[in-house]
Every structure is written in structure tokens, then in C-alpha cells.
Write an enzyme that holds these catalytic residues in place. Structure first.
Site, PDB file in Angstrom:
ATOM      1  CG  LEU A 176      40.453  34.121  45.804  1.00 48.02           C
ATOM      2  CD1 LEU A 176      40.578  35.451  45.068  1.00 48.02           C
ATOM      3  CD2 LEU A 176      39.446  34.241  46.928  1.00 48.02           C
ATOM      4  CG  ASP A 177      35.418  28.973  46.058  1.00 49.52           C
ATOM      5  OD1 ASP A 177      36.299  28.098  46.056  1.00 49.52           O
ATOM      6  OD2 ASP A 177      34.576  29.107  46.970  1.00 49.52           O
ATOM      7  N   PRO A 178      36.054  30.142  41.725  1.00 52.72           N
ATOM      8  CG  PRO A 178      35.847  28.533  40.034  1.00 52.72           C
ATOM      9  CD  PRO A 178      35.967  28.680  41.526  1.00 52.72           C
ATOM     10  CG  LEU A 179      30.794  33.268  43.540  1.00 57.62           C
ATOM     11  CD1 LEU A 179      29.557  33.416  42.659  1.00 57.62           C
ATOM     12  CD2 LEU A 179      30.382  32.802  44.928  1.00 57.62           C
ATOM     13  CB  ALA A 180      35.957  34.432  45.159  1.00 57.18           C
TER      14      ALA A 180
END
Length: 304
Positions: free
Chosen positions: A47-51
Site C-alpha cells: 500500500l502506498d504510504p499515503l494509503a
């Protein structure tokens, strides 16, 4: 004085983490592994860090089956910020362009159907995909843009949950390999205003849903109160990600040979496909595949 080496625990199972924002999937994995004091660990797709949201973590023998969770369908809720495009397709990138947003709810509703079903996506430069052995995101950070082939993905759900210009919240259900950032960017292009992902929350990963996910704060609190062993209550069985597969229970005799790598016959088995295999007591012992001659071949075994 020499530091005493921490002896890690040999534990097995799946823990569904509600990944916090700002942390990479590997950082989250290593944090939970430390809390559990687990010997072996792996995650089931980044998962992207943003997610935020559902991130199944596999420990011990469960790591043998992580690939089958990587291949599973996913579900997301995403906030699309219209009018702004960025270098990464999300809120962490640099501003590329800003436009006025004149899009109405009806405009957005009418644009959604073209992105449902089987579609073609060009993967973003800021991704972990590789070109000649180099991750694309490293090339992108160096200012390079390389040709990427479009890939077929399937969007089984794309619904508008809320519309508050310049933002809209979308529910997405999709096949493996789908980039929600690309979906939002392509949607913004069709709308004529551009768009990026302002927030992203994974709600589903295969059979695992947000309701089953444990926050890092909860894990830290329980660890502080009872140590690593207190966290074992959150571990699910090794085959939890495969419960949608057909199950085959072998006799004690057949299980013995199967666990030693030999295909066996089972009249009650399906004619083809992959199976969860149990011994005569109902204990999960691995996964098998039905061969052309009707036998059940062992593919991944649980170490007893």
C-alpha cells in the site's frame, strides 16, 4: 557488555493490519513483526504510504500462501481531488497543473461507466514496477520518463459515494494490478479538469475486510500490557486467505504420503483446480492441485 540477542518466536498465522497513513507497507510489517517478536514475516502487496486500511500480514508458515493474496481482488474508498494534477498522481507529489472545476455531479456520474469492466491502464511512473531491472519510481525521481505498456485490469465496482466539489469520494472494487491513482487521473482527464488522489483507504483484500483489521495503536497497547504473546489473539489461521477454495480432507494413510511429497488419489476430490487440504483430524496441511490423471499433487505444505 555484549547485548543479548533477542530470540524470535516461531509463530504462524495472518494478522490483518489497518495500516496508518505515512508508513510504508514494509515499515508497518517490521513494526508488527517486532511487536509479535516473530521469526518470519511477509506482507501481501504494498500500500502506498499515503494509503490506509487493510494490509494482511503473514507470519511463519502463512508466508507460503501470501502469493495467493497478492492475486486477490481489492476494494478501496478514494477521495478524488479535481482540478489539480501532480507528479505522482496523489497528494504527495509536486503540483503539475491547476484548473477551475466546473464539473457537476451528473457529469461525474456519466463518466464513471466507461471505467467499469475490463479496461486498459498505463502504470504510473511512480510505481514499483521495473524497467530493465530498475524500479520505475527511481527513474521518475531521476527525472526520467520511460515507455510503459498498457495492462488489462477489471473494475467490478466504481460508484460515487459523495460529491463535494472540488472533491468526490469513490468506491472501487478491482482486480490485482489496478492503480487507483491512474484510475483517478484518467477520470480527471475525461472530465477535462484533471485530478489526483487526495486520500486512499483499502477496504478489502481478498476475503479480508476493514472490520477485521487491527490498528497499530491497539497492537501497541496490548503489547504494552501483556507482551508479544498477548498479540497472538489477533492471529488468524494460515489458510484464512484461502477459505473460498474447495477443501479436501485426506485419510490418515493418504495424508502421510501426501505430506512426503507424493500425489494421492481421493475419489471425492473435484476434477480440476486448487484445493485446501486437511488431514484426517481436520488440520490444514497445505494446498494441492488436481493433476491430469486425477491425483492430488502437493504444491505448498505446512511444516508440522
Amino acid at each position: 557488555m555484549a547485548q543479548v540477542k533477542r530470540i524470535r518466536r516461531s509463530i504462524s498465522g495472518i494478522l490483518v493490519l489497518d495500516k496508518p497513513r505515512g508508513m510504508s507497507s514494509n515499515q508497518a510489517l517490521q513494526k508488527v513483526r517486532w511487536l509479535l517478536n516473530a521469526e518470519k514475516a511477509g506482507h501481501t502487496g504494498s500500500l502506498d504510504p499515503l494509503a490506509t486500511g487493510v494490509l494482511p500480514l503473514c507470519f511463519g508458515e502463512a508466508t507460503k500462501f501470501s502469493q495467493y493474496l497478492l492475486d486477490a481482488d481489492k476494494g478501496y474508498e478514494t477521495v478524488m481531488r479535481m482540478g489539480i494534477t501532480t507528479t505522482t498522481g496523489d497528494a504527495e507529489g509536486e503540483l503539475l497543473a491547476e484548473r477551475d472545476v466546473t464539473v457537476g455531479r451528473d457529469d461525474l456520474e456519466q463518466a464513471l461507466p466507461r471505467f467499469r469492466g475490463d479496461i486498459e491502464q498505463v502504470p504510473p511512473m511512480y510505481s514499483a514496477l521495473k524497467k530493465d531491472g530498475q524500479p520505475l519510481y527511481k527513474l521518475a525521481r531521476a527525472g526520467e520518463v520511460v515507455e510503459r505498456e498498457a495492462r488489462s485490469v477489471t473494475i467490478t465496482r466504481l460508484d460515487l459515494l459523495s460529491f463535494e466539489p472540488p472533491c468526490a469520494t469513490l468506491a472501487v472494487s478491482c482486480s490485482k494490478g489496478t492503480y487507483v491513482r491512474t484510475l483517478v487521473e484518467d477520470l480527471g482527464q475525461v472530465l477535462g479538469c484533471g485530478a489526483h488522489v487526495a486520500a486512499l483507504r483499502r477496504t478489502q483484500a481478498g476475503p479480508f475486510a476493514l472490520a477485521q483489521a487491527i490498528t497499530l495503536e491497539t497492537l501497541e497497547r496490548v503489547h504494552a500490557e501483556g507482551g508479544p504473546e498477548a498479540l497472538d489473539q489477533f492471529l488468524m489461521p494460515e489458510d484464512s486467505g484461502l477459505l473460498h477454495w474447495p477443501v479436501l480432507q485426506l485419510s490418515e494413510h493418504s495424508a502421510y504420503y501426501w505430506l512426503h511429497g507424493q500425489p494421492v488419489r481421493a475419489p471425492e476430490a473435484p476434477k480440476f483446480g486448487w484445493l485446501r487440504v486437511q488431514d484426517h483430524t481436520g488440520r490444514f496441511i497445505g494446498i494441492g492441485e488436481v493433476t491430469d490423471d486425477g491425483r492430488i499433487a502437493p504444491r505448498r505444505l505446512i511444516r508440522s
